[in-house]
Design a protein around this motif. Structure first.
Motif, PDB file in Angstrom:
ATOM      1  N   ASN A 183       0.823  -1.206   0.000  1.00 41.54           N
ATOM      2  CA  ASN A 183       0.000   0.000   0.000  1.00 41.54           C
ATOM      3  C   ASN A 183       0.858   1.258   0.000  1.00 41.54           C
ATOM      4  N   ASN A 184       2.058   1.151   0.570  1.00 45.24           N
ATOM      5  CA  ASN A 184       2.941   2.311   0.691  1.00 45.24           C
ATOM      6  C   ASN A 184       3.715   2.609  -0.579  1.00 45.24           C
ATOM      7  N   THR A 185       3.735   1.673  -1.525  1.00 51.08           N
ATOM      8  CA  THR A 185       4.538   1.862  -2.738  1.00 51.08           C
ATOM      9  C   THR A 185       3.706   1.873  -4.013  1.00 51.08           C
ATOM     10  N   ASP A 186       2.455   1.460  -3.934  1.00 58.64           N
ATOM     11  CA  ASP A 186       1.571   1.445  -5.101  1.00 58.64           C
ATOM     12  C   ASP A 186       1.115   2.879  -5.378  1.00 58.64           C
ATOM     13  N   THR A 187       1.446   3.415  -6.551  1.00 59.39           N
ATOM     14  CA  THR A 187       1.135   4.812  -6.859  1.00 59.39           C
ATOM     15  C   THR A 187      -0.355   5.031  -7.114  1.00 59.39           C
ATOM     16  N   ILE A 188      -1.122   3.952  -7.320  1.00 61.76           N
ATOM     17  CA  ILE A 188      -2.561   4.077  -7.560  1.00 61.76           C
ATOM     18  C   ILE A 188      -3.352   4.004  -6.259  1.00 61.76           C
ATOM     19  N   PHE A 189      -2.775   3.365  -5.248  1.00 60.77           N
ATOM     20  CA  PHE A 189      -3.479   3.132  -3.975  1.00 60.77           C
ATOM     21  C   PHE A 189      -4.085   4.411  -3.409  1.00 60.77           C
ATOM     22  N   ASP A 190      -5.329   4.312  -2.931  1.00 62.26           N
ATOM     23  CA  ASP A 190      -6.032   5.434  -2.306  1.00 62.26           C
ATOM     24  C   ASP A 190      -6.618   4.942  -0.983  1.00 62.26           C
ATOM     25  N   PRO A 191      -6.176   5.477   0.154  1.00 62.32           N
ATOM     26  CA  PRO A 191      -6.657   4.980   1.457  1.00 62.32           C
ATOM     27  C   PRO A 191      -8.149   5.170   1.675  1.00 62.32           C
ATOM     28  N   ARG A 192      -8.795   6.041   0.914  1.00 59.94           N
ATOM     29  CA  ARG A 192     -10.239   6.205   1.043  1.00 59.94           C
ATOM     30  C   ARG A 192     -10.992   4.977   0.545  1.00 59.94           C
ATOM     31  N   LEU A 193     -10.293   4.109  -0.174  1.00 55.91           N
ATOM     32  CA  LEU A 193     -10.920   2.924  -0.754  1.00 55.91           C
ATOM     33  C   LEU A 193     -10.540   1.648  -0.002  1.00 55.91           C
ATOM     34  N   LEU A 194     -10.047   1.801   1.217  1.00 54.55           N
ATOM     35  CA  LEU A 194      -9.754   0.644   2.054  1.00 54.55           C
ATOM     36  C   LEU A 194     -11.046  -0.004   2.543  1.00 54.55           C
ATOM     37  N   MET A 195     -11.128  -1.317   2.425  1.00 60.09           N
ATOM     38  CA  MET A 195     -12.225  -2.059   3.033  1.00 60.09           C
ATOM     39  C   MET A 195     -11.939  -2.248   4.514  1.00 60.09           C
ATOM     40  N   THR A 196     -12.968  -2.527   5.294  1.00 62.89           N
ATOM     41  CA  THR A 196     -12.755  -3.027   6.643  1.00 62.89           C
ATOM     42  C   THR A 196     -12.678  -4.542   6.534  1.00 62.89           C
ATOM     43  N   VAL A 197     -11.709  -5.142   7.203  1.00 58.72           N
ATOM     44  CA  VAL A 197     -11.424  -6.565   7.022  1.00 58.72           C
ATOM     45  C   VAL A 197     -11.201  -7.222   8.375  1.00 58.72           C
TER      46      VAL A 197
END
Length: 275
Positions: free
Chosen positions: A179-193
């Motif tokens: 998650n820290n290196t993916d340039t597309i990753f957006d923390p607003r789109l994190l699921m609860t797991v």
């Protein structure tokens, strides 16, 4: 995403989601909500959440489609097939409009990599679409996708309300190193797991750019811990094969889990079947 704010205020979406989970028409009184929690690594702070679905708020953010989308996926809510390898994953949630009211008949088209990080570009393995039910709910049964170079673990989805534009986006898993290196990753789109007896359970609520009449704001009430006349009770740890009664009916546990308000047997067929 589905919890109280840091000040303890119960959000409008939380109340409505809880009423829906309890099988009540929204708006309705608060009956409890699945307490799925993000899994955070040591020292990691909670990321910005997906929109709280309050009047005038922004919808769930879009993301790139990527190179592997295929149209005409089969209508199905389970992407599992005989002999499917990987950790089982159930993703559930609701689709709301801008005023936090659920939307029925919404198309959700999911696609993802297999356990080895590969996409099926000739057939339709790990591809499928479904529609939200009358309460605006959806449920996807699949596996945790594998990794491939350059990306963190993710699910792709297209979401379209009847007669509205398509939202193309991706869903992510908390606590993933990439998650820290993916340039597309957006923390607003994190699921609860959460882990669930060797499987994983996730939740995410989409907010679409669909104008709605806000309607009255429901009033929260205390969450019940059990049901009179039944043996099912929130907070109890159940194992596969355990039997309970709820609302005058008998149920058999399908997956080991700790019962929570909002997960009453009639509401979660992934966890319980009628005896």
């Amino acid at each position: 995403m589905d919890h109280e704010t840091s000040t303890g205020h119960v959000t409008r979406k939380t109340v409505l989601r809880a009423a829906l989970a309890a099988g009540m028409a929204a708006p309705a009184v608060l009956m409890g909500v699945p307490a799925l929690a993000r899994t955070l690594t040591a020292g990691e702070t909670a990321p910005a959440l997906t929109p709280e679905c309050d009047d005038g708020d922004d919808p769930t953010p879009p993301q790139t489609e990527g190179p592997y989308f295929k149209p005409n996926s089969p209508l199905r809510s389970s992407l599992l097939e005989a002999g499917t390898a990987g950790v089982r994953l159930t993703v559930s949630g609701y689709v709301f409009g801008l005023a936090c009211r659920p939307i029925s008949g919404v198309l959700l088209d999911f696609w993802q990599a297999d356990v080895n990080g590969a996409y099926d570009n000739t057939g339709f393995r790990f591809r499928g679409h479904q529609f939200t039910d009358a309460a605006g709910a959806f449920k996807l049964t699949t596996i945790v996708p594998g990794l491939y170079p350059g990306r963190t673990r993710h699910l792709h989805v297209k979401v379209q309300a009847p007669g509205r534009p398509v939202l193309t986006t991706q869903l992510y898993f908390p606590g993933e190193p990439r998650n820290n290196t993916d340039t597309i990753f957006d923390p607003r789109l994190l699921m609860t797991v959460r882990d669930a007896g060797g499987a994983r359970e996730a939740a995410f609520d989409f907010v679409l750019n669909v104008p709605q009449d806000p309607g009255p704001t429901p009033t929260p009430t205390p969450t019940p811990t059990g049901v009179p006349g039944g043996t099912w009770a929130a907070g109890t740890g159940y194992r596969a094969g355990d039997s309970v009664t709820y609302g005058g009916l008998g149920y058999v546990c399908l997956q080991a889990h700790t019962a929570q308000a909002g997960w009453e047997p009639p509401n979660v067929p992934a966890l319980w079947r009628t005896a």
